[in-house]
Write a protein that holds these residues in place. Structure first.
Motif, mmCIF file in Angstrom:
data_model
loop_
_atom_site.group_PDB
_atom_site.id
_atom_site.type_symbol
_atom_site.label_atom_id
_atom_site.label_comp_id
_atom_site.label_asym_id
_atom_site.label_seq_id
_atom_site.Cartn_x
_atom_site.Cartn_y
_atom_site.Cartn_z
ATOM 1 N N VAL A 58 0.850 -1.196 0.000
ATOM 2 C CA VAL A 58 0.000 0.000 0.000
ATOM 3 C C VAL A 58 0.884 1.243 0.000
ATOM 4 C CG1 VAL A 58 -1.902 -1.114 1.237
ATOM 5 C CG2 VAL A 58 -0.171 0.136 2.517
ATOM 6 N N LYS A 59 0.326 2.349 -0.504
ATOM 7 C CA LYS A 59 1.026 3.627 -0.479
ATOM 8 C C LYS A 59 0.009 4.743 -0.282
ATOM 9 C CE LYS A 59 4.124 6.627 -3.168
ATOM 10 N NZ LYS A 59 4.940 6.756 -4.422
ATOM 11 N N PHE A 60 0.258 5.599 0.706
ATOM 12 C CA PHE A 60 -0.638 6.717 0.988
ATOM 13 C C PHE A 60 0.177 7.996 1.133
ATOM 14 C CE2 PHE A 60 -3.482 3.310 1.960
ATOM 15 C CZ PHE A 60 -4.766 3.826 1.787
ATOM 16 N N LYS A 61 -0.422 9.106 0.715
ATOM 17 C CA LYS A 61 0.216 10.396 0.925
ATOM 18 C C LYS A 61 -0.802 11.382 1.497
ATOM 19 C CE LYS A 61 -0.395 12.499 -3.692
ATOM 20 N NZ LYS A 61 0.321 13.133 -4.815
ATOM 21 N N SER A 62 -0.286 12.377 2.222
ATOM 22 C CA SER A 62 -1.140 13.371 2.864
ATOM 23 C C SER A 62 -0.535 14.755 2.677
ATOM 24 C CB SER A 62 -1.267 13.086 4.367
ATOM 25 O OG SER A 62 -1.705 11.764 4.607
ATOM 26 N N PRO A 63 -1.385 15.768 2.511
ATOM 27 C CA PRO A 63 -0.856 17.129 2.373
ATOM 28 C C PRO A 63 -0.463 17.723 3.725
ATOM 29 C CG PRO A 63 -3.242 17.173 2.285
ATOM 30 C CD PRO A 63 -2.840 15.723 2.355
ATOM 31 N N THR A 64 0.352 18.765 3.690
ATOM 32 C CA THR A 64 0.598 19.578 4.875
ATOM 33 C C THR A 64 -0.362 20.768 4.812
ATOM 34 O OG1 THR A 64 2.414 20.645 3.685
ATOM 35 C CG2 THR A 64 2.980 18.829 5.164
ATOM 36 N N ARG A 65 -0.110 21.806 5.605
ATOM 37 C CA ARG A 65 -1.077 22.902 5.640
ATOM 38 C C ARG A 65 -0.398 24.235 5.972
ATOM 39 N NH1 ARG A 65 0.750 24.821 9.506
ATOM 40 N NH2 ARG A 65 0.497 24.302 11.686
ATOM 41 N N VAL A 66 -1.086 25.298 5.632
ATOM 42 C CA VAL A 66 -0.770 26.646 6.114
ATOM 43 C C VAL A 66 -1.957 27.097 6.949
ATOM 44 C CG1 VAL A 66 -0.574 29.066 5.436
ATOM 45 C CG2 VAL A 66 0.791 27.329 4.271
ATOM 46 N N ASP A 67 -1.701 27.527 8.184
ATOM 47 C CA ASP A 67 -2.796 28.003 9.029
ATOM 48 C C ASP A 67 -3.043 29.480 8.741
ATOM 49 O OD1 ASP A 67 -0.167 28.207 10.289
ATOM 50 O OD2 ASP A 67 -1.204 29.184 11.947
#
Length: 338
Positions: free
Chosen positions: A5-14
């Motif tokens: 399996v392979k998953f990716k997630s974004p980061t963020r700007v508050d």
């Protein structure tokens, strides 16, 4: 157990309301809303089944890997370099110890270390999503995976943790996250028809920050009843509520003034929110035509969001690069579809 399996997630700007996502601060201000924006700086986790009993961990960021004879040996290891992996995998300890074969787990993060983009939180989400899928466990709802992730990180770091960083890592998009005594709720919006992409410039100051230290000082002062800190927290709450109204009404010209007000309120929270690098970067960008500068995360270093119109973008980028600041190739992203 799946084979791979392979998953990716974004980061963020508050964008507003940060720090108030940390319990119990939102109770001190009679509820709160935090607004943030998922960006295309990603963290990734891959898991691959093995044919033997070995458990292998690989960090592409550190260019290191660790191999253990079996899962039990991994959990019993005292190597401080794998504490993050042990903390996350402990959520699946029973399932992992009962596997008939081992596996390889590989991680990577595009976020600068201490960048103030929620990189560690995003990586935690990537690992939880990948391990849950690999072990064929029921998919967690958004609030469930956020609750698990922030408690695992708090246990590991032994410091208070908020929750706003985890939501965009799961959902993407522009988020309004409401906090009250009953629940945490999230509204996810599309970026279509907004100026966030075209006015968005992310710059790295070159100095890492430590969000836990700044947030802990704020929490300590608030609990002790520091009037200046409590007043600043209430001002941050008001600004965030105003920003939500501005976004809903598409009154985009009012955003720079709200960013400036939030900066002033955060300096009252703790002088450590800013730094010489941030002050220099802000001065350079505003002189080159930027409308506002928004410090990311708990400040003290890391990344800065520069709000600049397309007409002045090239001039601002040139001014930053001349002073050796790094302009990151990043942009906001719409809600995830997976």
């Amino acid at each position: 157990m799946l084979n791979s399996v392979k998953f990716k997630s974004p980061t963020r700007v508050d964008l507003s309301g940060g720090t108030l996502d940390m319990w119990p601060l939102f109770n001190f201000t009679n509820n709160a809303v935090t607004i943030n924006l998922a960006i295309d700086i990603w963290t990734t986790c891959e898991v691959h089944a093995r044919t033997d009993s070995q458990l292998k961990i690989k960090s592409l960021d550190l260019n290191k890997e660790w191999t253990f004879a079996d899962a039990q040996s991994f959990f019993e290891s005292t190597d401080s370099n794998i504490k993050l992996y042990q903390a996350i995998l402990s959520a699946f300890r029973h399932e992992i110890l009962n596997l008939k074969t081992g596996f390889e787990l590989q991680t990577q993060s595009q976020s600068p270390i201490g960048g103030g983009l929620g990189g560690s939180s995003s990586l935690t989400i990537s690992m939880l999503k990948a391990l849950g899928a690999f072990l064929q466990l029921p998919k967690l709802e958004v609030n469930e995976i956020v609750h698990l992730a922030h408690n695992l990180e708090a246990k590991l770091l032994r410091t208070p943790t908020g929750t706003q960083d985890y939501y965009p890592a799961v959902t993407g998009g522009l988020s309004f996250i409401d906090y009250n005594e009953k629940e945490i709720s999230q509204e996810v919006l599309s970026l279509d028809g907004t100026p966030f992409a075209e006015n968005f410039l992310l710059v790295y100051t070159g100095r890492s920050h430590h969000s836990g230290l700044n947030n802990f000082e704020v929490l300590k002062s608030a609990v002790e009843g520091d009037a200046v800190v409590l007043e600043a927290l209430n001002e941050i709450k008001s600004i965030s509520e105003e920003l939500r109204e501005v976004i809903r009404a598409q009154r985009w010209a009012e955003i720079p003034a709200l960013f400036k007000r939030e900066y002033n309120a955060r300096i009252r929270l703790t002088p450590a929110f800013s730094s010489p690098e941030i002050e220099k970067l802000s001065e350079i960008c505003l002189a080159a035509g930027a409308q506002a500068v928004k410090i990311c995360g708990a400040g003290g270093g890391g990344c800065v969001l520069v709000w600049v119109s397309p007409d002045f973008r090239e001039k601002v980028v040139s001014a930053c690069q001349k002073e050796k600041f790094q302009c990151l190739n990043a942009k906001p992203i719409n809600p995830l579809t997976e």
